[in-house]
Design an enzyme around this catalytic site. Sequence first.
Site, PDB file in Angstrom:
ATOM      1  N   CYS A 121     -24.163  31.234 -23.398  1.00  0.00           N
ATOM      2  CA  CYS A 121     -22.740  31.549 -23.568  1.00  0.00           C
ATOM      3  C   CYS A 121     -21.879  30.536 -22.794  1.00  0.00           C
ATOM      4  O   CYS A 121     -21.827  29.379 -23.165  1.00  0.00           O
ATOM      5  CB  CYS A 121     -22.467  32.996 -23.171  1.00  0.00           C
ATOM      6  SG  CYS A 121     -20.879  33.587 -23.801  1.00  0.00           S
ATOM      7  N   HIS A 176     -26.749  36.334 -25.938  1.00  0.00           N
ATOM      8  CA  HIS A 176     -27.175  36.655 -24.573  1.00  0.00           C
ATOM      9  C   HIS A 176     -28.585  37.247 -24.548  1.00  0.00           C
ATOM     10  O   HIS A 176     -28.724  38.471 -24.672  1.00  0.00           O
ATOM     11  CB  HIS A 176     -26.216  37.680 -23.964  1.00  0.00           C
ATOM     12  CG  HIS A 176     -24.893  37.121 -23.583  1.00  0.00           C
ATOM     13  ND1 HIS A 176     -24.652  36.560 -22.350  1.00  0.00           N
ATOM     14  CD2 HIS A 176     -23.740  37.025 -24.275  1.00  0.00           C
ATOM     15  CE1 HIS A 176     -23.397  36.149 -22.292  1.00  0.00           C
ATOM     16  NE2 HIS A 176     -22.811  36.414 -23.451  1.00  0.00           N
ATOM     17  N   GLU A 185     -30.404  37.725 -21.959  1.00  0.00           N
ATOM     18  CA  GLU A 185     -30.570  38.565 -20.764  1.00  0.00           C
ATOM     19  C   GLU A 185     -29.986  39.959 -20.970  1.00  0.00           C
ATOM     20  O   GLU A 185     -30.307  40.879 -20.218  1.00  0.00           O
ATOM     21  CB  GLU A 185     -29.937  37.871 -19.540  1.00  0.00           C
ATOM     22  CG  GLU A 185     -28.427  37.997 -19.408  1.00  0.00           C
ATOM     23  CD  GLU A 185     -27.649  37.114 -20.376  1.00  0.00           C
ATOM     24  OE1 GLU A 185     -28.288  36.423 -21.194  1.00  0.00           O
ATOM     25  OE2 GLU A 185     -26.403  37.137 -20.317  1.00  0.00           O
TER      26      GLU A 185
END
Lengths: 223, 83
Positions: free
Chosen positions: A85, A201, A203
């Site tokens: 990002c 993302h 994570e």
Amino acid sequence: MTVAVVQFGGSNCDRDAVRALDHLGIEAERVWHADGLPDDVAGVILPGGFSYGDYLRAGAMAARAPVTEEVRAAADRGVPVLGVCNGAQVGCESGLVPGAFTTNADARFHCERAHVRVERADTPFTQAFDEGQVLKLPIAHGEGRFEADDATYDRLVGENRILFRYCDADGAVGAANPNGSRGAVAGLIGDRESVAVLMPHPERATLPQLGPTDGAGILQAFA
Amino acid sequence: MTTYTATVTVRLKNGVLDPEADTTHHALERLGFELEGLRSADRFEVDLSAENRVEARERANEMAERLLANPTIHDYNVEVAER
């Protein structure tokens, strides 16, 4: 040996990245950018957020921070580097990868789950998947539209450096392109296969409590 | 040394989508204005001292190349005036 999650002023996905890596049994720590990378760094994540308030352009300031030269040197040694990002924007701004991530085509911030298709499965970031596999990953960005001039884009395609493209649930690329990226590009690799940036993302899609866990396979690059 | 102001104008290259300008264009139309197009640009005014105008321009050009503009999407131009 530890994965460094580089924290700039305005980073906000650094803790999530460390926690996701912890969950996968991968040692990781947050590293304040001014402290520089640890000598024995085993990997680098440039996390999401709004470093330097997105002043000038998203990622522009962090890309010129001294630590980014260290990240470049680590990347040149073959240390895996992943920009997520805002980290992807930093990666483009710093020249780790070509192109730019700029304002979404509809000028809106998109915070949703998006499907992406794995374009190649022979990189550290995609070895857990099959080529053509469709992943569901969260996106949250206002400046995620991938732009590159014709020559650069053709080179990226020719060199097989597109890692992920936005797609629909069946893997069709075309209509599903939340930010209007050129070629629906959601992620790409640098000069080496061990350097990648992506707008989604991973994570945020690793801990099972949060829903889909397709991001875990991407973070396995650091295992 | 002479003091100069270098004005660096950074704009999107022709053909690069400008969603913010499009949004502004539509907002002006909603206000009842008639217009055929709208482009936006960033302008930086850099005060500096240099031996001469050429040196001032070179330094401003380098600032644009290294930070103020992103060559992937931007063109820029520099104008130098004595301050």
